[in-house]
Design an enzyme around this catalytic site. Structure first.
Site, PDB file in Angstrom:
ATOM      1  CG  HIS A  73     -50.133   6.685 -25.852  1.00  0.00           C
ATOM      2  ND1 HIS A  73     -49.285   5.616 -26.022  1.00  0.00           N
ATOM      3  CD2 HIS A  73     -49.354   7.793 -25.897  1.00  0.00           C
ATOM      4  CE1 HIS A  73     -48.046   6.052 -26.169  1.00  0.00           C
ATOM      5  NE2 HIS A  73     -48.057   7.370 -26.093  1.00  0.00           N
ATOM      6  CG  HIS A 139     -36.831   6.134 -23.250  1.00  0.00           C
ATOM      7  ND1 HIS A 139     -36.867   7.463 -22.909  1.00  0.00           N
ATOM      8  CD2 HIS A 139     -38.080   5.825 -23.675  1.00  0.00           C
ATOM      9  CE1 HIS A 139     -38.084   7.936 -23.108  1.00  0.00           C
ATOM     10  NE2 HIS A 139     -38.838   6.967 -23.578  1.00  0.00           N
TER      11      HIS A 139
END
Length: 223
Positions: A73, A139
């Protein structure tokens, strides 16, 4: 939870075992970026009591680094750092973003059993006391988030992150929600985190309304 870990030694025991005076210890705390709803700040936040505990153990504020584990990111903006961590923390501590493509801040930490050559954030690697924080929830590929994922993919180089998300791993039937045994994503991330030597981990669980339902601290793998 910090004073009485659910597994592993206490922070007091860890600090005593470092072989140098507390005021000389360098501490690195990795935190999640703005994409994860980890309750770091405020009266119910997990960061103020952790920072207070470290200072109570004799570690100076200027020796504590907070590293945002961005993975791939972008870096956090100043406003996002305040939103995540609170104005007091941002103004009082060194808060830095990881950059998976900046070789000048990466250092080799060896390779995993699958042959991945791992490069890690240098500031985290060189710290005397390494603490991982985050959120644990189901997840889709790693079984669950949190813990070892704060390091891999949070603080590693682009090539290691690409291996973590590779078809080789994702096509495994074990790379899915709440499966850990035989899950190559989980095993790779755990191998990286263990090779780095995370001393202490803190993770939270939340309900669908983002209210904290649990807080667990101590040994990375047990937590």
């Amino acid at each position: 939870a910090i004073d009485q870990p659910c597994a592993g030694p206490t922070l007091e025991e860890i600090v005593r075992g470092k072989g140098k005076d507390a005021e000389r210890l360098i501490v690195a705390i990795t935190v999640s970026d703005i994409t994860r709803p980890v309750p770091y700040q405020g009266k119910a936040g997990i960061l103020p009591p952790l920072l207070k505990k470290l200072q109570a153990l004799g570690i100076p504020r200027q020796n504590i680094r907070i590293i945002v584990g961005t993975g791939t990111h972008r870096a956090s903006t100043s406003r996002e750092k305040i939103e995540m961590l609170g104005k007091e923390v941002v103004s009082s501590y060194k808060v830095l973003d990881h950059d998976c493509e900046n070789e000048s801040i990466l250092v080799s930490v060896g390779q995993t059993p699958t042959g991945t050559k791992v490069y890690l954030n240098r500031l985290f690697h060189e710290a005397d006391l390494k603490i991982a924080t985050g959120l644990t929830e189901s997840h889709f590929m790693a079984g669950a988030s949190g813990g070892r994922k704060a390091v891999c993919p949070g603080l590693v180089d682009l090539r290691t992150i690409q291996k973590f998300h590779s078809p080789e791993f994702l096509e495994s039937p074990c790379a899915t929600n709440l499966v850990f045994a035989g899950n190559p994503c989980h095993e790779e991330a755990l191998a990286v985190a263990k090779s780095v030597g995370v001393d202490f981990a803190i993770t939270v669980t939340l309900d669908k309304d983002m209210r904290m339902t649990g807080l667990f601290a101590g040994d990375l793998e047990k937590v």
